[in-house]
Write an enzyme that holds these catalytic residues in place. Structure first.
Site, PDB file in Angstrom:
ATOM      1  N   VAL A 121       0.780  -1.234  -0.010  1.00 17.89           N
ATOM      2  CA  VAL A 121       0.038   0.091  -0.060  1.00 17.89           C
ATOM      3  C   VAL A 121       0.793   1.227   0.059  1.00 17.89           C
ATOM      4  CG1 VAL A 121      -2.010  -0.985   1.132  1.00 17.89           C
ATOM      5  CG2 VAL A 121      -0.449  -0.192   2.457  1.00 17.89           C
ATOM      6  N   GLY A 122       2.052   1.152   0.287  1.00 20.38           N
ATOM      7  CA  GLY A 122       3.041   2.157   0.020  1.00 20.38           C
ATOM      8  C   GLY A 122       4.362   1.956   0.155  1.00 20.38           C
ATOM      9  N   GLY A 145       8.218   4.123   0.792  1.00 23.84           N
ATOM     10  CA  GLY A 145       8.910   5.024   1.138  1.00 23.84           C
ATOM     11  C   GLY A 145      10.513   5.185   1.007  1.00 23.84           C
ATOM     12  N   SER A 146      11.124   6.059   1.560  1.00 22.90           N
ATOM     13  CA  SER A 146      12.616   6.271   1.581  1.00 22.90           C
ATOM     14  C   SER A 146      13.287   5.086   2.271  1.00 22.90           C
ATOM     15  CB  SER A 146      13.044   7.383   2.067  1.00 22.90           C
ATOM     16  OG  SER A 146      12.742   7.737   3.282  1.00 22.90           O
ATOM     17  N   GLY A 203      11.482   2.196   3.886  1.00 28.57           N
ATOM     18  CA  GLY A 203      10.362   0.800   3.869  1.00 28.57           C
ATOM     19  C   GLY A 203       9.189   0.716   2.972  1.00 28.57           C
ATOM     20  N   VAL A 204       8.700  -0.235   3.196  1.00 22.98           N
ATOM     21  CA  VAL A 204       7.544  -0.641   2.380  1.00 22.98           C
ATOM     22  C   VAL A 204       6.377  -1.107   3.174  1.00 22.98           C
ATOM     23  CG1 VAL A 204       6.600  -2.188   0.474  1.00 22.98           C
ATOM     24  CG2 VAL A 204       9.063  -1.868   0.365  1.00 22.98           C
ATOM     25  N   ASP A 235       8.669  15.813  12.537  1.00 14.15           N
ATOM     26  CA  ASP A 235       8.539  15.751  11.379  1.00 14.15           C
ATOM     27  C   ASP A 235       7.114  15.713  10.988  1.00 14.15           C
ATOM     28  OD1 ASP A 235       9.207  15.765   8.326  1.00 14.15           O
ATOM     29  OD2 ASP A 235       9.383  13.866   8.584  1.00 14.15           O
TER      30      ASP A 235
END
EC number: 2.7.11.1
Length: 341
Positions: free
Chosen positions: A14-15, A17-18, A20-21, A164
């Site tokens: 579903v996603g 990133g820099s 991780g999955v 963040d």
């Protein structure tokens, strides 16, 4: 994870990133949906981000509806799997800690190390996607402000500085929506840059105030960073600034285009000629600069305008703390029905 740890079945990605999955998964015993984030520990920066997230989420002793919940964290090395716990004497865990501290891999790089974070599954995307795909709605704005201020007060009470906060890191859960009158649940997520402020000094048992915990690593996302973060000397008041940027942008639907992803993002800024500049960067250059709040006439009343201005004060001491912020937003939402037109 699928073969060695059959507690979960991965359904789909579903996603990504820099570092991780993220997968949608189900717990085999209950069929409950969860999110599983897979992080490959092949670089020191990946390990540091993963451990920061683990330390922050595992330090929370109670749950909050607006903060992502960590069900468990699994450490996998090749075919060996173990549940990770904070302060563990496990050699695998200690190797990851050493990697984070030294900034270099402290284990055999030929081995495949992975961390699997099992967390709440959020089915509504992120705050950015949710708001920009819908028309502005006062009820939604009110609900989101109250949820976010409650989450931030909870985190700061638990000595966690997020560092963040931005719409992309705020997830939407719509699973509780059994009527059209209910607003979705927000969940603050992505704690890879977070900092847990530990007690120090003469009384280590006494909780440390996050507003007296000074940090020096400039990190975050530039359009949401407070001026003192750019400078490298800040406290939890930087989270207040970031939330001020988010709320201001949400109320007035202020957006910008990310130069790298070309994605439209919610976020307020300062215009300098044809350029747009992060508010924090502009205030660092000119602390006396008067922010144009609101940009649009009648988009908020005087009390809301004043609160956002205080949240975005150049001097962090002039900003409310998370507990005062939560109280004032509740007062504005429920005692002054005309806060927004």
């Amino acid at each position: 994870m699928v073969s060695s740890q059959p507690k979960y079945d991965l359904i789909r990605e579903v996603g990504r990133g820099s570092y991780g999955v993220v997968y949608e998964a189900v717990i085999r015993k209950t069929s409950a949906r969860v999110a599983v984030k897979k992080i490959r520990c092949h670089a020191p920066e990946n390990v540091e981000l993963a451990l920061r997230e683990f330390w922050a989420l595992s330090s929370i002793k109670s749950q909050h509806p607006n903060v992502i919940h960590l069900e468990e964290c699994i450490l996998q090395k090749d075919g060996m799997v173990q549940k990770m716990s904070h302060g563990s004497n496990s050699s695998l865990y200690l190797q990851l800690v050493e990697t984070s501290l030294k900034g270099e891999i402290a284990f055999d790089p030929r081995s495949a190390y992975y961390l699997w974070f099992v967390m709440d599954f959020c089915d509504g995307g992120d705050m950015n996607e949710y708001l920009l795909s819908r028309k502005p709605n006062r009820k939604t704005n009110t609900s989101f402000m109250l949820q976010l201020s409650s989450a931030l007060a909870f985190l700061h009470k638990n000595q966690i500085i997020h560092r963040d906060l931005k719409p992309d890191n705020i997830l939407i859960s719509q699973t509780r929506l059994d009527t059209s009158d209910l607003e979705p649940t927000l969940k603050v997520a992505d704690f890879g840059l977070s900092k847990v402020c530990s007690a120090s000094g003469q009384n280590p048992e006494e909780p440390v105030s996050v507003n007296k915990c000074f940090l020096s690593t400039a990190c975050g996302t530039d359009f949401y960073m407070a001026p003192e973060v750019w400078e490298g000397h800040y406290t939890a008041k930087a989270d207040i600034f970031a939330l001020g940027i988010i709320i201001w942008a949400m109320l007035e639907r202020i957006t910008f285009i990310d130069t790298e992803t070309k994605k439209e993002l919610l976020g307020s800024y300062v215009k300098q000629g044809t350029e747009i500049v992060p508010v924090g960067e502009a205030l660092l250059e000119n602390p006396k600069m008067e922010l144009l709040i609101p940009v649009k006439k009648k988009s908020m009343n005087g009390r809301m305008k004043q609160l956002i201005k205080e949240m975005l004060a150049a001097n962090p001491q002039d900003r409310p703390d998370a507990f005062e912020l939560e109280l004032r937003l509740v007062q504005i939402a429920f005692k002054d029905s005309s806060w927004e037109t």
